[in-house]
Scaffold this motif. Sequence first.
Motif, mmCIF file in Angstrom:
data_model
loop_
_atom_site.group_PDB
_atom_site.id
_atom_site.type_symbol
_atom_site.label_atom_id
_atom_site.label_comp_id
_atom_site.label_asym_id
_atom_site.label_seq_id
_atom_site.Cartn_x
_atom_site.Cartn_y
_atom_site.Cartn_z
ATOM 1 N N ILE A 1 -1.125 -7.453 7.631
ATOM 2 C CA ILE A 1 -0.456 -8.844 7.793
ATOM 3 C C ILE A 1 -1.170 -9.504 8.935
ATOM 4 O O ILE A 1 -1.721 -10.589 9.032
ATOM 5 N N LEU A 2 -1.231 -8.805 9.990
ATOM 6 C CA LEU A 2 -1.838 -9.538 11.354
ATOM 7 C C LEU A 2 -3.197 -9.668 11.138
ATOM 8 O O LEU A 2 -3.827 -10.794 11.633
ATOM 9 N N ARG A 3 -4.147 -8.835 10.185
ATOM 10 C CA ARG A 3 -5.589 -9.072 9.867
ATOM 11 C C ARG A 3 -5.650 -10.467 9.096
ATOM 12 O O ARG A 3 -6.452 -11.218 9.541
ATOM 13 N N ARG A 4 -4.800 -10.581 8.282
ATOM 14 C CA ARG A 4 -4.894 -11.892 7.463
ATOM 15 C C ARG A 4 -4.529 -13.255 8.059
ATOM 16 O O ARG A 4 -5.249 -14.122 8.318
ATOM 17 N N HIS A 5 -3.552 -13.001 9.350
ATOM 18 C CA HIS A 5 -3.322 -14.132 10.007
ATOM 19 C C HIS A 5 -4.362 -14.290 11.001
ATOM 20 O O HIS A 5 -4.473 -15.558 11.436
ATOM 21 N N SER A 6 -5.066 -13.258 11.712
ATOM 22 C CA SER A 6 -6.026 -13.558 12.375
ATOM 23 C C SER A 6 -7.067 -14.371 11.686
ATOM 24 O O SER A 6 -8.039 -14.852 12.469
ATOM 25 N N ARG A 7 -7.120 -14.218 10.468
ATOM 26 C CA ARG A 7 -8.118 -14.803 9.633
ATOM 27 C C ARG A 7 -7.783 -16.370 9.538
ATOM 28 O O ARG A 7 -8.398 -16.949 8.636
ATOM 29 N N GLY A 8 -6.739 -16.803 10.127
ATOM 30 C CA GLY A 8 -6.530 -18.102 10.036
ATOM 31 C C GLY A 8 -5.227 -18.395 8.891
ATOM 32 O O GLY A 8 -4.779 -19.523 8.801
ATOM 33 N N LYS A 9 -5.040 -17.473 8.364
ATOM 34 C CA LYS A 9 -3.898 -17.503 7.160
ATOM 35 C C LYS A 9 -2.551 -17.544 8.125
ATOM 36 O O LYS A 9 -2.302 -16.689 9.015
ATOM 37 N N SER A 10 -1.538 -18.548 7.334
ATOM 38 C CA SER A 10 -0.194 -18.708 8.419
ATOM 39 C C SER A 10 0.690 -18.070 7.545
ATOM 40 O O SER A 10 1.982 -18.396 7.959
ATOM 41 N N PHE A 11 0.758 -17.409 6.357
ATOM 42 C CA PHE A 11 1.881 -16.921 5.531
ATOM 43 C C PHE A 11 1.077 -15.703 4.823
ATOM 44 O O PHE A 11 -0.008 -15.438 4.627
ATOM 45 N N SER A 12 2.082 -14.865 4.538
ATOM 46 C CA SER A 12 1.661 -13.664 3.655
ATOM 47 C C SER A 12 2.811 -13.271 2.655
ATOM 48 O O SER A 12 4.085 -13.692 2.807
ATOM 49 N N ILE A 13 2.503 -12.859 1.600
ATOM 50 C CA ILE A 13 3.204 -12.468 0.291
ATOM 51 C C ILE A 13 3.231 -10.675 0.391
ATOM 52 O O ILE A 13 2.412 -10.288 -0.026
ATOM 53 N N VAL A 14 4.324 -10.237 0.545
ATOM 54 C CA VAL A 14 4.467 -8.658 0.263
ATOM 55 C C VAL A 14 5.252 -8.209 -0.907
ATOM 56 O O VAL A 14 6.371 -8.901 -1.035
ATOM 57 N N VAL A 15 4.836 -7.696 -1.853
ATOM 58 C CA VAL A 15 5.440 -7.210 -2.993
ATOM 59 C C VAL A 15 5.805 -5.886 -2.989
ATOM 60 O O VAL A 15 5.100 -4.756 -2.816
ATOM 61 N N VAL A 16 7.343 -5.599 -3.208
ATOM 62 C CA VAL A 16 7.762 -4.016 -3.093
ATOM 63 C C VAL A 16 8.592 -3.860 -4.211
ATOM 64 O O VAL A 16 9.211 -4.621 -4.678
ATOM 65 N N ALA A 17 8.276 -2.358 -4.895
ATOM 66 C CA ALA A 17 9.072 -2.195 -5.955
ATOM 67 C C ALA A 17 10.186 -1.456 -5.099
ATOM 68 O O ALA A 17 10.425 -0.922 -4.292
ATOM 69 N N GLU A 18 11.364 -1.400 -5.833
ATOM 70 C CA GLU A 18 12.825 -1.020 -5.256
ATOM 71 C C GLU A 18 12.834 0.243 -4.925
ATOM 72 O O GLU A 18 13.474 0.793 -4.355
ATOM 73 N N GLY A 19 11.895 1.073 -5.784
ATOM 74 C CA GLY A 19 11.841 2.688 -5.468
ATOM 75 C C GLY A 19 11.223 2.971 -4.364
ATOM 76 O O GLY A 19 10.799 4.253 -4.187
ATOM 77 N N ALA A 20 10.280 2.136 -3.896
ATOM 78 C CA ALA A 20 9.071 2.608 -2.760
ATOM 79 C C ALA A 20 10.178 2.959 -1.707
ATOM 80 O O ALA A 20 11.177 3.152 -1.197
ATOM 81 N N GLN A 21 9.187 3.923 -0.940
ATOM 82 C CA GLN A 21 10.136 4.717 0.208
ATOM 83 C C GLN A 21 9.128 5.067 1.400
ATOM 84 O O GLN A 21 7.861 4.832 1.448
ATOM 85 N N PHE A 22 9.749 4.622 2.572
ATOM 86 C CA PHE A 22 9.008 4.691 3.902
ATOM 87 C C PHE A 22 8.546 6.197 4.288
ATOM 88 O O PHE A 22 9.162 7.116 3.841
ATOM 89 N N ALA A 23 7.382 6.246 4.778
ATOM 90 C CA ALA A 23 6.924 7.339 5.026
ATOM 91 C C ALA A 23 6.889 7.727 6.676
ATOM 92 O O ALA A 23 6.673 6.760 7.344
#
Length: 346
Positions: A204-226
């Motif tokens: 996300i930081l990389r995208r915003h450093s390229r001049g983008k001011s927004f991001s979309i994250v899609v997450v599946a309900e069953g995803a888990q943190f590592a």
Amino acid sequence: MKIGVLTGGGDCPGLNAVIRAVVRKSDAHSSRVVGLRNGWKGLMDPSPMDLDSRMVSGILHIGGTIIGTSRTNPFKDPAGAEKALKNFKLLGLEALVAIGGEDTLGVAAKLYDKGLPVVGIPKTIDNDLYGTDFTFGFDTAVSIATDAIDRIHTTAESHNRVMVVEVMGRHAGWIATYAGIAGGADVILIPEIPIDLDEVCDLILRRHSRGKSFSIVVVAEGAQFAEKPGMNGELILQEMQKDEFGHVRLGGISQVLSKAIEKRTRFETRYVVLGHIQRGGSPTAHDRVLATRYGIYATEMVHRGEFGKMAALQGSRITAVPLSEATSKLKTVDMEIYGIAKEFFG
Ligand code: F6P
């Protein structure tokens, strides 16, 4: 021939299209069809519903299932399987068409071993059933999620926000991957790959450093943190209570994720849970056609006496695979397709 039909597990668009096809094809064979209401409950506690061409007229495009569904598991009760087999006989049935996912067809496979003449049809928006390239319902869910992502894009951009979109997908991230690619997501998180929060925030930081001011994250309900403190490999749940197949009720990972992203990146972040909207309403043309093909093929299997198998899509052809094979494992996301999604991350 008298044929029973049931729809089990979570509903999905296209169930009525299958029922219609089974009834119409059975008519052509001069067979009778009865709907067993509410999944396997319809064999445990029968209140059958006669289905003829008139009853299934006008339902092709309608979501849900006219015969109802449930997550009833006959094997929860030690005498359940015998009761189901006994009721099958009492109803005068000679064959059963079971429309469902891993749980419903898992029961079908076990009852087939006990003598039930059953044919399966693969259904689930999650598309995680093994042995078939696609289940019906998936395409509709992806279309709904893609439309939602498109809408979220415009509001994310107006407000310079990160938006986290939570889609269904208990064990597999097919909807997240397909809708994420179609909707141009900047990050897609799926149950197959543990979430690395550092990596997500870096993207996300990389995208915003390229001049983008927004991001979309899609997450599946069953995803888990590592490996994050307090989040190690744990599912985010709405309820601890399990259904008859031992599944907990998922939901809420987008909330946890959006808080963590906002804290680390300092970008204003919001989340949205699409939930059952993905399962409701009218099926896409693709799902109507697929469901119809499955219904016709499964009815032909019944009349050929090809039991213990599931109608399956392999390439562009419908074929039959053993229920035991289809329910032996889950079909997780193809990493080649996920690789395509990754080309657009960050
Ligand atoms: O049918 C599959 C599914 O839609 C999963 O993606 C989801 O986790 C689950 O069903 C939700 O089930 P319920 O309708 O019981 O809340």
